[in-house]
Write a protein that holds these residues in place. Structure first.
Motif, PDB file in Angstrom:
ATOM      1  N   LEU A 189      82.109  51.301  19.939  1.00 17.08           N
ATOM      2  CA  LEU A 189      81.637  52.572  20.486  1.00 17.08           C
ATOM      3  C   LEU A 189      80.323  53.016  19.870  1.00 17.08           C
ATOM      4  O   LEU A 189      79.467  53.565  20.554  1.00 17.08           O
ATOM      5  N   SER A 190      80.135  52.741  18.584  1.00 18.22           N
ATOM      6  CA  SER A 190      78.897  53.192  17.939  1.00 18.22           C
ATOM      7  C   SER A 190      77.689  52.456  18.486  1.00 18.22           C
ATOM      8  O   SER A 190      76.584  52.996  18.524  1.00 18.22           O
ATOM      9  N   GLY A 191      77.880  51.230  18.930  1.00 18.02           N
ATOM     10  CA  GLY A 191      76.762  50.454  19.442  1.00 18.02           C
ATOM     11  C   GLY A 191      76.505  50.669  20.918  1.00 18.02           C
ATOM     12  O   GLY A 191      75.468  50.271  21.421  1.00 18.02           O
ATOM     13  N   ARG A 192      77.436  51.298  21.611  1.00 18.93           N
ATOM     14  CA  ARG A 192      77.299  51.422  23.061  1.00 18.93           C
ATOM     15  C   ARG A 192      77.612  52.836  23.534  1.00 18.93           C
ATOM     16  O   ARG A 192      78.387  53.055  24.461  1.00 18.93           O
ATOM     17  N   ARG A 193      77.007  53.792  22.874  1.00 24.86           N
ATOM     18  CA  ARG A 193      77.243  55.184  23.262  1.00 24.86           C
ATOM     19  C   ARG A 193      76.752  55.453  24.685  1.00 24.86           C
ATOM     20  O   ARG A 193      77.310  56.276  25.396  1.00 24.86           O
ATOM     21  N   THR A 194      75.686  54.759  25.096  1.00 25.69           N
ATOM     22  CA  THR A 194      75.156  54.948  26.448  1.00 25.69           C
ATOM     23  C   THR A 194      76.197  54.570  27.490  1.00 25.69           C
ATOM     24  O   THR A 194      76.403  55.282  28.482  1.00 25.69           O
ATOM     25  N   VAL A 195      76.887  53.442  27.258  1.00 23.93           N
ATOM     26  CA  VAL A 195      77.913  53.016  28.200  1.00 23.93           C
ATOM     27  C   VAL A 195      79.097  53.968  28.168  1.00 23.93           C
ATOM     28  O   VAL A 195      79.722  54.242  29.200  1.00 23.93           O
ATOM     29  N   LEU A 196      79.401  54.514  26.997  1.00 23.11           N
ATOM     30  CA  LEU A 196      80.486  55.488  26.897  1.00 23.11           C
ATOM     31  C   LEU A 196      80.174  56.735  27.726  1.00 23.11           C
ATOM     32  O   LEU A 196      81.052  57.297  28.386  1.00 23.11           O
ATOM     33  N   VAL A 197      78.903  57.167  27.689  1.00 27.20           N
ATOM     34  CA  VAL A 197      78.489  58.305  28.523  1.00 27.20           C
ATOM     35  C   VAL A 197      78.665  57.979  30.006  1.00 27.20           C
ATOM     36  O   VAL A 197      79.123  58.812  30.804  1.00 27.20           O
ATOM     37  N   ILE A 198      78.305  56.741  30.394  1.00 25.98           N
ATOM     38  CA  ILE A 198      78.454  56.320  31.802  1.00 25.98           C
ATOM     39  C   ILE A 198      79.925  56.327  32.199  1.00 25.98           C
ATOM     40  O   ILE A 198      80.279  56.785  33.293  1.00 25.98           O
ATOM     41  N   CYS A 199      80.798  55.842  31.318  1.00 26.92           N
ATOM     42  CA  CYS A 199      82.242  55.883  31.605  1.00 26.92           C
ATOM     43  C   CYS A 199      82.700  57.322  31.806  1.00 26.92           C
ATOM     44  O   CYS A 199      83.485  57.617  32.728  1.00 26.92           O
ATOM     45  N   SER A 200      82.197  58.221  30.966  1.00 26.40           N
ATOM     46  CA  SER A 200      82.575  59.629  31.084  1.00 26.40           C
ATOM     47  C   SER A 200      82.094  60.219  32.402  1.00 26.40           C
ATOM     48  O   SER A 200      82.807  60.999  33.048  1.00 26.40           O
ATOM     49  N   LEU A 201      80.873  59.850  32.823  1.00 31.32           N
ATOM     50  CA  LEU A 201      80.360  60.339  34.104  1.00 31.32           C
ATOM     51  C   LEU A 201      81.241  59.872  35.262  1.00 31.32           C
ATOM     52  O   LEU A 201      81.499  60.630  36.213  1.00 31.32           O
ATOM     53  N   ASN A 202      81.722  58.629  35.199  1.00 31.33           N
ATOM     54  CA  ASN A 202      82.600  58.131  36.247  1.00 31.33           C
ATOM     55  C   ASN A 202      83.935  58.873  36.258  1.00 31.33           C
ATOM     56  O   ASN A 202      84.482  59.158  37.331  1.00 31.33           O
ATOM     57  N   VAL A 203      84.454  59.184  35.092  1.00 34.40           N
ATOM     58  CA  VAL A 203      85.699  59.951  35.022  1.00 34.40           C
ATOM     59  C   VAL A 203      85.495  61.337  35.640  1.00 34.40           C
ATOM     60  O   VAL A 203      86.327  61.820  36.414  1.00 34.40           O
ATOM     61  N   VAL A 204      84.374  61.979  35.292  1.00 39.17           N
ATOM     62  CA  VAL A 204      84.073  63.291  35.873  1.00 39.17           C
ATOM     63  C   VAL A 204      83.950  63.186  37.393  1.00 39.17           C
ATOM     64  O   VAL A 204      84.450  64.046  38.137  1.00 39.17           O
ATOM     65  N   ALA A 205      83.295  62.134  37.864  1.00 46.68           N
ATOM     66  CA  ALA A 205      83.137  61.943  39.315  1.00 46.68           C
ATOM     67  C   ALA A 205      84.495  61.784  39.997  1.00 46.68           C
ATOM     68  O   ALA A 205      84.736  62.358  41.072  1.00 46.68           O
ATOM     69  N   SER A 230      83.776  51.593  39.864  1.00 42.28           N
ATOM     70  CA  SER A 230      82.599  51.775  39.013  1.00 42.28           C
ATOM     71  C   SER A 230      83.013  52.088  37.575  1.00 42.28           C
ATOM     72  O   SER A 230      82.384  51.612  36.617  1.00 42.28           O
ATOM     73  N   PHE A 231      84.090  52.867  37.427  1.00 41.47           N
ATOM     74  CA  PHE A 231      84.601  53.178  36.086  1.00 41.47           C
ATOM     75  C   PHE A 231      85.116  51.914  35.395  1.00 41.47           C
ATOM     76  O   PHE A 231      84.856  51.697  34.194  1.00 41.47           O
ATOM     77  N   VAL A 232      85.851  51.072  36.128  1.00 37.09           N
ATOM     78  CA  VAL A 232      86.349  49.823  35.538  1.00 37.09           C
ATOM     79  C   VAL A 232      85.178  48.928  35.141  1.00 37.09           C
ATOM     80  O   VAL A 232      85.187  48.313  34.053  1.00 37.09           O
ATOM     81  N   ASP A 233      84.164  48.877  35.964  1.00 33.97           N
ATOM     82  CA  ASP A 233      82.946  48.112  35.658  1.00 33.97           C
ATOM     83  C   ASP A 233      82.337  48.586  34.344  1.00 33.97           C
ATOM     84  O   ASP A 233      82.060  47.788  33.434  1.00 33.97           O
ATOM     85  N   ALA A 234      82.125  49.905  34.232  1.00 30.05           N
ATOM     86  CA  ALA A 234      81.508  50.451  33.018  1.00 30.05           C
ATOM     87  C   ALA A 234      82.399  50.261  31.792  1.00 30.05           C
ATOM     88  O   ALA A 234      81.911  49.956  30.696  1.00 30.05           O
ATOM     89  N   SER A 235      83.711  50.406  31.970  1.00 35.62           N
ATOM     90  CA  SER A 235      84.637  50.263  30.841  1.00 35.62           C
ATOM     91  C   SER A 235      84.613  48.849  30.277  1.00 35.62           C
ATOM     92  O   SER A 235      84.611  48.646  29.049  1.00 35.62           O
ATOM     93  N   LEU A 236      84.588  47.853  31.154  1.00 34.62           N
ATOM     94  CA  LEU A 236      84.547  46.473  30.678  1.00 34.62           C
ATOM     95  C   LEU A 236      83.205  46.147  30.046  1.00 34.62           C
ATOM     96  O   LEU A 236      83.136  45.357  29.093  1.00 34.62           O
ATOM     97  N   ASN A 237      82.120  46.754  30.524  1.00 36.69           N
ATOM     98  CA  ASN A 237      80.827  46.579  29.862  1.00 36.69           C
ATOM     99  C   ASN A 237      80.823  47.263  28.501  1.00 36.69           C
ATOM    100  O   ASN A 237      80.134  46.803  27.581  1.00 36.69           O
ATOM    101  N   LEU A 238      81.572  48.338  28.387  1.00 36.34           N
ATOM    102  CA  LEU A 238      81.690  48.999  27.079  1.00 36.34           C
ATOM    103  C   LEU A 238      82.352  48.069  26.065  1.00 36.34           C
ATOM    104  O   LEU A 238      81.976  48.039  24.887  1.00 36.34           O
ATOM    105  N   LEU A 239      83.326  47.294  26.545  1.00 35.01           N
ATOM    106  CA  LEU A 239      84.061  46.409  25.650  1.00 35.01           C
ATOM    107  C   LEU A 239      83.307  45.115  25.362  1.00 35.01           C
ATOM    108  O   LEU A 239      83.459  44.535  24.282  1.00 35.01           O
ATOM    109  N   SER A 240      82.513  44.642  26.328  1.00 33.66           N
ATOM    110  CA  SER A 240      81.762  43.411  26.105  1.00 33.66           C
ATOM    111  C   SER A 240      80.598  43.333  27.086  1.00 33.66           C
ATOM    112  O   SER A 240      80.811  43.221  28.292  1.00 33.66           O
TER     113      SER A 240
END
Length: 455
Positions: A189-205, A230-240
């Motif tokens: 999470l510390s290295g991919r805060r940008t992707v975490l924000v994108i995941c959050s935007l998808n959850v809000v959407a 789109s959320f699943v896409d971003a979540s998996l990019n968050l992980l790898s």
């Protein structure tokens, strides 16, 4: 025809969409623990994935824009803008990606330009979906006439496209720092805060789409599924985000599904609307050629089709027979029983006459009032007389009582045949059949008269 997208979702559609959502979440649950597992490298996979996303997003944008033009529903226009934005950003990402077209990417792209286009793509899509959902309650659910329709079209679709281009220029010329670390880390999470924000935007959407639409319409269902993918896409990019890992591959498959699911629904809608249009056209064509009361062909159809049959028979050297039929003493029947019974009588007679025209080329038309015409291609004079007699008997077998000496409804018929050695005109054949009909009436009614027109 109303848009099926903004129509009520059926229980089957809700169940099917729910199953798709569960399948997406199950895939995330299975792939997440193995996200950083390395798989064989398939070099063309990334450009083919981007090309697929560009194509399906472009198709979705076009179809949604067309539906917006037809229905003037701002939400459809805004969703069209969201997919147009996606198409442009993913195309720019592909063009800027190092090693696809050039070693460093086109347009003078920097080392992180393609990565930033990925960020703009995945962050912009849920934001534009949120905008579309917020527009839902500002206008009625039924189609409306928007003032300044062209301005709305530019605002809802043109602005996202312009924004995507502007972000592309920003990604190339702003010398932006790396948006996330590409290498595996102990603290993801510390290295991919940008992707975490994108995941959050998808959850809000997803929340906004569910709150605003409550999954009432077909569009609500599949927009929610699109944002979920789109959320699943971003979540998996968050992980790898390391290329050619389980998370990287599955994430890109879901990036293709985000526009793909809605394209499938839009194509399905076009197919259903086309079928409805075909059915409406067939119904309109039938109503324009059929007599509303008797359901046999009308006078207009006879006037159009009979000359064609005559010309065809003349060209092929085949006989054409015409039988003119008139209901005997029908005025007395109407006077005695009323027009409603008279209408029922004509319908029954028309059905009986239609039963005698059995071949594909034969047809029955209501010529006018209580008079009917039977057109019999490739039928000689003797056979036509036999068919006319069958028609007369069929009407008698109806047993419709009438206040006449015969005690029941009968018909008189006149037959005329155009032979190869005795040519005539269509109007001449009609006149000959009419003459034979009135000969039958003068001879006492309830009989068949025949004549072959002379040159």
């Amino acid at each position: 025809m109303d848009s099926l997208l903004i129509g009520r979702a059926t229980l089957k559609q809700v169940v099917f969409a729910g199953a798709c959502a569960m399948l997406g979440l199950l895939t995330l649950a299975v792939a997440a623990p193995r996200a950083q597992q390395t798989l064989p490298a398939i070099m063309p996979f990334m450009p083919m994935c981007a090309l697929t996303v560009f194509t399906t997003s472009g198709i979705a944008a076009f179809l949604l824009s067309a539906r917006f033009t037809a229905t003037q529903q701002p939400m459809l226009g805004a969703l069209g803008g969201a997919y147009a934005f996606t198409a442009i950003t993913v195309a720019l990402q592909l063009l800027m990606f190092p090693g696809v077209f050039t070693r460093t990417g086109l347009f003078g792209a920097g080392p992180y330009s393609a990565a930033w286009m990925w960020v703009f793509w995945h962050a912009g899509f849920p934001l534009l979906v949120i905008l579309a959902a917020l527009l839902r309650d500002r206008f009625p659910s039924r189609p409306i006439d928007l003032p300044h329709g062209d301005l709305w079209r530019w605002a809802l679709i043109g602005v996202p496209v312009a924004l995507a281009v502007a972000l592309g220029v920003l990604a190339i010329h702003a010398n932006l720092a790396e948006p996330f670390h590409m290498a595996p880390e102990t603290d993801v999470l510390s290295g991919r805060r940008t992707v975490l924000v994108i995941c959050s935007l998808n959850v809000v959407a997803i929340v906004v789409v569910l709150f605003k639409g409550r999954l009432r319409t077909v569009l609500d269902l599949w927009v929610a599924i699109a944002v979920l993918t789109s959320f699943v896409d971003a979540s998996l990019n968050l992980l790898s985000m390391v290329p050619f890992t389980v998370g990287w591959y599955v994430a890109r498959i879901f990036s293709m599904l985000a526009p793909g699911v809605l394209v499938c629904v839009l194509v399905w809608e076009v197919t259903v609307l086309y079928r409805q249009l075909s059915e409406a056209h067939a119904s309109l064509l039938q109503s324009s050629t059929r007599d509303a009361l008797t359901l046999v062909y009308n006078r207009s159809y006879f006037n159009d089709q009979f000359p064609r049959e005559f010309d065809r028979s003349t060209r092929n050297g085949q006989p054409l027979s015409l039988i003119m039929v008139d209901v005997d003493n029908f005025k007395h029947y109407n006077d005695a029983f009323g027009h409603l019974r008279g209408d029922a009588c004509l319908s029954a007679i028309a059905s009986a006459l239609a039963g005698t025209a059995r071949r594909p080329g034969d047809f029955v038309a209501r010529y006018g009032g209580e008079e009917f015409a039977l057109v019999l291609p490739d039928t000689g004079a003797d056979e036509a007389s036999d068919i006319a007699e069958q028609a007369r008997l069929a009407v008698m077998h109806l047993g419709l009582p009438a206040p006449v000496p015969a005690g029941q409804i009968t018909i008189s018929a006149g037959c005329a045949t155009s032979q190869r050695n005795m040519p005539a005109t269509p109007s001449g054949l009609v006149q000959a059949a009419d003459a034979a009909l009135y000969d039958a009436k003068r001879a006492g009614r309830n009989r068949v008269g025949s004549v072959t027109p002379a040159r």
